[in-house]
Design a protein around this motif. Structure first.
Motif, PDB file in Angstrom:
ATOM      1  N   SER A   1       0.820  -1.097  -0.240  1.00  0.00           N
ATOM      2  CA  SER A   1       0.238   0.125   0.250  1.00  0.00           C
ATOM      3  C   SER A   1       0.855   1.416  -0.032  1.00  0.00           C
ATOM      4  O   SER A   1       0.767   2.217  -0.648  1.00  0.00           O
ATOM      5  CB  SER A   1      -0.776  -0.236   0.726  1.00  0.00           C
ATOM      6  N   SER A   2       2.164   1.102   0.811  1.00  0.00           N
ATOM      7  CA  SER A   2       2.653   2.213   0.814  1.00  0.00           C
ATOM      8  C   SER A   2       3.292   2.624  -0.250  1.00  0.00           C
ATOM      9  O   SER A   2       3.515   4.035  -0.946  1.00  0.00           O
ATOM     10  CB  SER A   2       4.014   2.567   1.667  1.00  0.00           C
ATOM     11  N   MET A   3       3.986   1.473  -0.992  1.00  0.00           N
ATOM     12  CA  MET A   3       4.719   1.849  -2.582  1.00  0.00           C
ATOM     13  C   MET A   3       3.408   2.696  -3.490  1.00  0.00           C
ATOM     14  O   MET A   3       3.496   3.495  -4.033  1.00  0.00           O
ATOM     15  CB  MET A   3       4.528   0.613  -3.064  1.00  0.00           C
ATOM     16  N   LEU A   4       2.369   1.888  -3.505  1.00  0.00           N
ATOM     17  CA  LEU A   4       1.167   2.025  -4.526  1.00  0.00           C
ATOM     18  C   LEU A   4       0.698   4.184  -3.734  1.00  0.00           C
ATOM     19  O   LEU A   4       0.883   4.539  -4.962  1.00  0.00           O
ATOM     20  CB  LEU A   4      -0.368   1.081  -4.210  1.00  0.00           C
ATOM     21  N   SER A   5       0.750   4.100  -2.586  1.00  0.00           N
ATOM     22  CA  SER A   5       0.481   5.659  -2.379  1.00  0.00           C
ATOM     23  C   SER A   5       1.806   6.431  -2.639  1.00  0.00           C
ATOM     24  O   SER A   5       1.406   7.492  -3.516  1.00  0.00           O
ATOM     25  CB  SER A   5      -0.240   6.180  -1.042  1.00  0.00           C
ATOM     26  N   LEU A   6       3.093   5.742  -3.173  1.00  0.00           N
ATOM     27  CA  LEU A   6       4.260   6.601  -3.373  1.00  0.00           C
ATOM     28  C   LEU A   6       4.468   6.862  -5.202  1.00  0.00           C
ATOM     29  O   LEU A   6       4.782   7.458  -6.034  1.00  0.00           O
ATOM     30  CB  LEU A   6       5.281   6.076  -2.991  1.00  0.00           C
ATOM     31  N   GLY A   7       3.129   6.134  -5.766  1.00  0.00           N
ATOM     32  CA  GLY A   7       3.138   6.459  -7.357  1.00  0.00           C
ATOM     33  C   GLY A   7       3.889   4.513  -7.881  1.00  0.00           C
ATOM     34  O   GLY A   7       4.569   5.416  -9.040  1.00  0.00           O
ATOM     35  N   ALA A   8       4.766   4.376  -7.347  1.00  0.00           N
ATOM     36  CA  ALA A   8       5.781   2.932  -7.011  1.00  0.00           C
ATOM     37  C   ALA A   8       4.139   2.176  -7.443  1.00  0.00           C
ATOM     38  O   ALA A   8       3.845   1.352  -7.724  1.00  0.00           O
ATOM     39  CB  ALA A   8       6.382   2.840  -6.893  1.00  0.00           C
ATOM     40  N   MET A   9       5.447   1.171  -8.994  1.00  0.00           N
ATOM     41  CA  MET A   9       4.684   0.141  -9.587  1.00  0.00           C
ATOM     42  C   MET A   9       5.097  -1.010  -8.379  1.00  0.00           C
ATOM     43  O   MET A   9       6.429  -1.283  -8.908  1.00  0.00           O
ATOM     44  CB  MET A   9       4.831  -0.295 -10.542  1.00  0.00           C
ATOM     45  N   PRO A  10       4.382  -1.980  -7.939  1.00  0.00           N
ATOM     46  CA  PRO A  10       4.638  -3.005  -6.654  1.00  0.00           C
ATOM     47  C   PRO A  10       5.116  -4.487  -8.175  1.00  0.00           C
ATOM     48  O   PRO A  10       4.062  -4.288  -8.998  1.00  0.00           O
ATOM     49  CB  PRO A  10       3.877  -3.127  -5.945  1.00  0.00           C
ATOM     50  N   ARG A  11       5.732  -4.876  -7.604  1.00  0.00           N
ATOM     51  CA  ARG A  11       5.921  -6.774  -7.739  1.00  0.00           C
ATOM     52  C   ARG A  11       6.184  -7.769  -6.196  1.00  0.00           C
ATOM     53  O   ARG A  11       6.822  -7.492  -5.929  1.00  0.00           O
ATOM     54  CB  ARG A  11       7.453  -6.350  -8.890  1.00  0.00           C
ATOM     55  N   SER A  12       6.228  -8.645  -6.795  1.00  0.00           N
ATOM     56  CA  SER A  12       6.290  -9.693  -6.454  1.00  0.00           C
ATOM     57  C   SER A  12       6.696 -11.298  -7.283  1.00  0.00           C
ATOM     58  O   SER A  12       5.839 -11.790  -7.797  1.00  0.00           O
ATOM     59  CB  SER A  12       5.768 -10.140  -5.027  1.00  0.00           C
ATOM     60  N   LEU A  13       7.602 -11.535  -6.947  1.00  0.00           N
ATOM     61  CA  LEU A  13       8.076 -12.568  -8.219  1.00  0.00           C
ATOM     62  C   LEU A  13       8.910 -13.913  -7.544  1.00  0.00           C
ATOM     63  O   LEU A  13       8.561 -14.691  -8.632  1.00  0.00           O
ATOM     64  CB  LEU A  13       8.464 -12.067  -9.263  1.00  0.00           C
ATOM     65  N   GLY A  14       8.914 -14.006  -6.308  1.00  0.00           N
ATOM     66  CA  GLY A  14       9.330 -15.162  -5.959  1.00  0.00           C
ATOM     67  C   GLY A  14      10.540 -15.826  -5.831  1.00  0.00           C
ATOM     68  O   GLY A  14      11.118 -16.830  -5.357  1.00  0.00           O
ATOM     69  N   SER A  15      11.435 -15.268  -5.966  1.00  0.00           N
ATOM     70  CA  SER A  15      13.172 -15.371  -5.588  1.00  0.00           C
ATOM     71  C   SER A  15      14.243 -14.322  -5.560  1.00  0.00           C
ATOM     72  O   SER A  15      13.950 -13.069  -6.317  1.00  0.00           O
ATOM     73  CB  SER A  15      13.697 -15.551  -7.030  1.00  0.00           C
ATOM     74  N   GLY A  16      14.589 -13.616  -4.021  1.00  0.00           N
ATOM     75  CA  GLY A  16      15.259 -13.027  -3.877  1.00  0.00           C
ATOM     76  C   GLY A  16      16.355 -12.450  -4.533  1.00  0.00           C
ATOM     77  O   GLY A  16      17.122 -11.212  -4.304  1.00  0.00           O
ATOM     78  N   ALA A  17      17.060 -13.813  -4.742  1.00  0.00           N
ATOM     79  CA  ALA A  17      18.214 -13.813  -5.042  1.00  0.00           C
ATOM     80  C   ALA A  17      17.946 -12.621  -6.578  1.00  0.00           C
ATOM     81  O   ALA A  17      18.958 -11.763  -7.233  1.00  0.00           O
ATOM     82  CB  ALA A  17      18.663 -15.038  -5.320  1.00  0.00           C
ATOM     83  N   LEU A  18      17.379 -13.491  -7.748  1.00  0.00           N
ATOM     84  CA  LEU A  18      16.607 -12.900  -8.163  1.00  0.00           C
ATOM     85  C   LEU A  18      16.377 -10.797  -8.353  1.00  0.00           C
ATOM     86  O   LEU A  18      16.930 -10.425  -9.033  1.00  0.00           O
ATOM     87  CB  LEU A  18      16.245 -13.813  -9.048  1.00  0.00           C
ATOM     88  N   ALA A  19      15.992 -11.067  -7.315  1.00  0.00           N
ATOM     89  CA  ALA A  19      14.633  -9.304  -7.641  1.00  0.00           C
ATOM     90  C   ALA A  19      15.944  -8.352  -6.737  1.00  0.00           C
ATOM     91  O   ALA A  19      15.812  -7.718  -8.040  1.00  0.00           O
ATOM     92  CB  ALA A  19      14.050  -9.821  -6.483  1.00  0.00           C
ATOM     93  N   LEU A  20      17.007  -9.148  -6.496  1.00  0.00           N
ATOM     94  CA  LEU A  20      18.030  -8.628  -5.996  1.00  0.00           C
ATOM     95  C   LEU A  20      19.037  -8.419  -7.202  1.00  0.00           C
ATOM     96  O   LEU A  20      19.960  -7.121  -7.471  1.00  0.00           O
ATOM     97  CB  LEU A  20      18.998  -9.188  -5.146  1.00  0.00           C
ATOM     98  N   SER A  21      18.975  -9.435  -8.243  1.00  0.00           N
ATOM     99  CA  SER A  21      19.591  -8.565  -9.461  1.00  0.00           C
ATOM    100  C   SER A  21      19.111  -7.758 -10.051  1.00  0.00           C
ATOM    101  O   SER A  21      20.013  -7.140 -11.159  1.00  0.00           O
ATOM    102  CB  SER A  21      20.100 -10.332 -10.213  1.00  0.00           C
ATOM    103  N   ASP A  22      18.039  -7.981 -10.119  1.00  0.00           N
ATOM    104  CA  ASP A  22      17.215  -7.117 -11.664  1.00  0.00           C
ATOM    105  C   ASP A  22      16.868  -5.741 -10.403  1.00  0.00           C
ATOM    106  O   ASP A  22      17.801  -4.297 -11.760  1.00  0.00           O
ATOM    107  CB  ASP A  22      15.621  -7.228 -11.192  1.00  0.00           C
ATOM    108  N   VAL A  23      18.035  -5.338  -9.557  1.00  0.00           N
ATOM    109  CA  VAL A  23      18.304  -4.152  -8.923  1.00  0.00           C
ATOM    110  C   VAL A  23      20.122  -3.566  -9.255  1.00  0.00           C
ATOM    111  O   VAL A  23      19.625  -2.839  -9.941  1.00  0.00           O
ATOM    112  CB  VAL A  23      17.990  -4.135  -7.358  1.00  0.00           C
ATOM    113  N   ALA A  24      20.620  -4.528  -9.257  1.00  0.00           N
ATOM    114  CA  ALA A  24      21.887  -4.576  -9.702  1.00  0.00           C
ATOM    115  C   ALA A  24      22.043  -4.145 -11.297  1.00  0.00           C
ATOM    116  O   ALA A  24      22.670  -3.512 -12.116  1.00  0.00           O
ATOM    117  CB  ALA A  24      22.528  -5.736  -9.388  1.00  0.00           C
ATOM    118  N   CYS A  25      20.835  -5.028 -11.972  1.00  0.00           N
ATOM    119  CA  CYS A  25      20.586  -4.733 -13.730  1.00  0.00           C
ATOM    120  C   CYS A  25      19.766  -3.230 -14.306  1.00  0.00           C
ATOM    121  O   CYS A  25      20.585  -3.147 -15.066  1.00  0.00           O
ATOM    122  CB  CYS A  25      20.709  -5.781 -14.604  1.00  0.00           C
ATOM    123  N   GLY A  26      18.804  -2.879 -13.421  1.00  0.00           N
ATOM    124  CA  GLY A  26      18.384  -1.643 -13.038  1.00  0.00           C
ATOM    125  C   GLY A  26      16.985  -2.319 -13.695  1.00  0.00           C
ATOM    126  O   GLY A  26      16.270  -1.047 -14.146  1.00  0.00           O
TER     127      GLY A  26
END
Length: 263
Positions: free
Chosen positions: A174-199
């Protein structure tokens, strides 16, 4: 820090993880009902988790008998000078249902400092790698964190697990939606962090995450220029801990919104 020692381990580990990825792919079930055992609510373990961890551990111990090894399934320790940390299949719930978003994560630490990481997602044909001071890469091409500076353009992933307090996940979404961001939850912490690393995404938050989920990603994020909460300093080497990784341009906003200190 002896770069030759790290280089030797990194090259050997790259080959081991590549072979382990082939093993995991050969064991992945077809799409459908999860083919796995439950350790807890939505917390799966498969035969492949155990087989991959055993394979990687035995190969590492044969080559580097004085190094310590910690794995998600069989445990171990991180008491030696060089410490390997293995998540044999990160994203097991995806793996068990025949989905593609899962990976093998192998991190190398020296005296509690992450110095190298390999995150191999064979079903996606993607391999993230990094060594301290030598940059971060996806399939051998340099990567960098996103330059996003406004929340209205941001994509933020928030990890769910059975370890989060009741209501926590919904409040952060809810906080993310109120800030205007697009939330996601895709089921792999390691790949989620990798996605941050690669933009590919601009931030990732998980309330309770283990060292084996993040050991490889920590050096990847650092080398890619992302901002990261002080996971090791917060006790992450010994116990599950919160992590927040972010594109630098929005990290002050995320840090304040999620009440997580950044380095």
């Amino acid at each position: 820090m002896t770069n030759t020692e790290i280089d030797l381990r990194f090259q050997a580990a790259s080959n081991i993880v590549a072979d382990a990825a082939d093993l995991a792919l050969s064991m992945q079930p077809a799409p459908g009902k999860p083919q796995a055992s439950l350790k807890g609510r939505q917390d799966y373990v498969t035969e492949a988790d155990q087989a991959v961890e055993k394979f990687v551990t035995e190969r590492l111990q044969a080559l580097f008998p004085h190094d310590s090894v910690l794995g998600e399934e069989k445990g171990g320790d991180i008491g030696a000078q060089y410490q390997w940390v293995i998540d044999p299949i990160d994203g097991t719930s995806n793996f068990a249902r025949g989905r593609s978003r899962w990976c093998i994560s192998l991190g190398l630490m020296k005296e509690n400092t992450p110095v190298a990481g390999i995150i191999n997602a064979p079903a996606l044909r993607e391999i993230f790698t990094a060594q301290l001071g030598q940059g971060a890469f996806l399939n051998n091409r340099p990567i960098n964190a996103s330059k996003t500076e406004t929340m209205s353009e941001a994509m933020i992933e928030i990890g769910w697990s059975p370890y989060v307090p009741e209501g926590w996940f919904q409040e952060r979404m809810s906080s993310m939606l109120s800030l205007g961001a697009m939330p996601r939850s895709l089921g792999s912490g390691a790949l989620a962090l990798s996605d941050v690393a690669c933009g590919r995404s601009d931030g990732y938050l998980e309330h309770t995450i283990f060292l084996w989920d993040v050991a490889a990603a920590l050096v990847l994020l650092k080398e890619a220029g992302a901002d990261v909460s002080p996971f090791i300093a917060m006790g992450g080497a010994a116990q599950p801990t919160t992590i927040l990784a972010s594109a630098p341009g929005i990290s002050p906003i995320l840090s304040q919104s999620f009440n997580v200190k950044m380095t």
